[in-house]
Design a protein around this motif. Sequence first.
Motif, PDB file in Angstrom:
ATOM      1  N   LEU A 152       0.827  -1.208   0.000  1.00 47.80           N
ATOM      2  CA  LEU A 152       0.000   0.000   0.000  1.00 47.80           C
ATOM      3  C   LEU A 152       0.860   1.255   0.000  1.00 47.80           C
ATOM      4  CD1 LEU A 152      -2.837  -1.025   2.475  1.00 47.80           C
ATOM      5  CD2 LEU A 152      -3.073  -0.568   0.026  1.00 47.80           C
ATOM      6  N   ARG A 153       1.915   1.242   0.782  1.00 47.12           N
ATOM      7  CA  ARG A 153       2.830   2.385   0.818  1.00 47.12           C
ATOM      8  C   ARG A 153       3.390   2.671  -0.579  1.00 47.12           C
ATOM      9  NH1 ARG A 153       6.253   0.223   4.131  1.00 47.12           N
ATOM     10  NH2 ARG A 153       5.118   0.876   5.992  1.00 47.12           N
ATOM     11  N   ARG A 157       1.895   6.224  -2.282  1.00 43.54           N
ATOM     12  CA  ARG A 157       2.809   7.368  -2.325  1.00 43.54           C
ATOM     13  C   ARG A 157       3.173   7.749  -3.752  1.00 43.54           C
ATOM     14  NH1 ARG A 157       7.122   6.105   2.626  1.00 43.54           N
ATOM     15  NH2 ARG A 157       5.597   6.251   4.316  1.00 43.54           N
ATOM     16  N   THR A 158       3.410   6.761  -4.587  1.00 48.46           N
ATOM     17  CA  THR A 158       3.834   7.036  -5.962  1.00 48.46           C
ATOM     18  C   THR A 158       2.712   7.645  -6.792  1.00 48.46           C
ATOM     19  OG1 THR A 158       3.314   4.741  -6.552  1.00 48.46           O
ATOM     20  CG2 THR A 158       5.583   5.224  -5.943  1.00 48.46           C
ATOM     21  N   ARG A 159       1.470   7.439  -6.394  1.00 50.35           N
ATOM     22  CA  ARG A 159       0.338   8.011  -7.114  1.00 50.35           C
ATOM     23  C   ARG A 159      -0.078   9.368  -6.553  1.00 50.35           C
ATOM     24  NH1 ARG A 159       0.534   2.825  -8.045  1.00 50.35           N
ATOM     25  NH2 ARG A 159      -0.475   1.945  -9.913  1.00 50.35           N
ATOM     26  N   LEU A 183      11.082   5.209   0.217  1.00 49.90           N
ATOM     27  CA  LEU A 183      10.607   3.829   0.188  1.00 49.90           C
ATOM     28  C   LEU A 183      11.767   2.873   0.421  1.00 49.90           C
ATOM     29  CD1 LEU A 183       8.307   4.057  -2.975  1.00 49.90           C
ATOM     30  CD2 LEU A 183       7.544   3.878  -0.588  1.00 49.90           C
ATOM     31  N   PRO A 184      11.521   1.723   1.038  1.00 48.71           N
ATOM     32  CA  PRO A 184      12.566   0.703   1.114  1.00 48.71           C
ATOM     33  C   PRO A 184      12.945   0.241  -0.293  1.00 48.71           C
ATOM     34  CG  PRO A 184      10.712   0.188   2.558  1.00 48.71           C
ATOM     35  CD  PRO A 184      10.266   1.306   1.661  1.00 48.71           C
ATOM     36  N   ASN A 192       8.754   1.934  -8.789  1.00 49.93           N
ATOM     37  CA  ASN A 192       7.626   1.323  -8.087  1.00 49.93           C
ATOM     38  C   ASN A 192       6.319   1.535  -8.839  1.00 49.93           C
ATOM     39  OD1 ASN A 192       8.145   0.193  -5.123  1.00 49.93           O
ATOM     40  ND2 ASN A 192       9.637   1.818  -5.508  1.00 49.93           N
ATOM     41  N   LEU A 193       6.140   2.710  -9.421  1.00 50.91           N
ATOM     42  CA  LEU A 193       4.932   2.976 -10.189  1.00 50.91           C
ATOM     43  C   LEU A 193       4.866   2.083 -11.424  1.00 50.91           C
ATOM     44  CD1 LEU A 193       2.406   4.796 -10.440  1.00 50.91           C
ATOM     45  CD2 LEU A 193       3.794   6.345 -11.835  1.00 50.91           C
TER      46      LEU A 193
END
Length: 272
Positions: A152-153, A157-159, A183-184, A192-193
């Motif tokens: 979820l993180r 966050r990326t959106r 982010l880790p 990530n996106l």
Amino acid sequence: MAFVGGATSQVMPGRVAPSACRRAVGLHAGKCWTMSAFQEVDRADLPQVVTSPIPRVYVYDHCPYCVRVRYALGMKNIKHQLVWLLNDDKDTPTALVGKKVVPIFQMGDEIMKESMDIVRRVDGDPQFGPVHMFGPETGRFQGWFSANADPLRRLLRTRHVLAPLPEFSFKDGRNAFIANHPLPEPSDYAENLANSAELVQQVQRAMPELESLIFSPEHASADGLSYDDVDLFARLRSFTIIRDLHLPPKVSAYVEHMARTADIPLYTAYAQ
């Protein structure tokens, strides 16, 4: 409405909002933050509460802690003013409460931080209408969110940082958010996106469990509205920014009901 914008982060004078936004008076760039299908709920059983002065709440749109306060004010039909802070604005919140934090509740000389403290303040004071609308929190949802925190993180966050939200109106605000919310590994937001498909599937597989926890569209727990709802809707609202995540019927009905009743728009139009 007041919108905090520009390099000097000054409060800009607002304009009268259309009826769909008349409870939480809030405009950004001259547009009401609501979808065309967003319907007013008949609140004849709960008259609008108009205090003097009207409460002012300093917020980020994406912030679930801010949504907790907005939700409580909306459910209690309390007229209030939203001030959208830029994400890189440290001066405004520091001048109010001594540090960069949101939400901030201001009513005359009274200034408060900490979302649940603000909700309890509003829900326990008869000047804001009937008291104790929200029952005790059961904590039933915490395990689900903890188990799914990492995907979820990465998905949210990326959106959020790419959506046309007031706090991200300028590049400095977007950069500040990324720098302050690392982010880790893999840590790159763009990576990530781009690799969202598996993350979406992880959350999708967990959705039946979440659905089983929701009692009804009107309240998450069996005994009626509670602090479960204050926190749950604030979290679930952001799920609507994930285009390929399909909310099960009970989850979708709950989110849509709460969004209509509290007069808080969802992110469907900005989903990626």
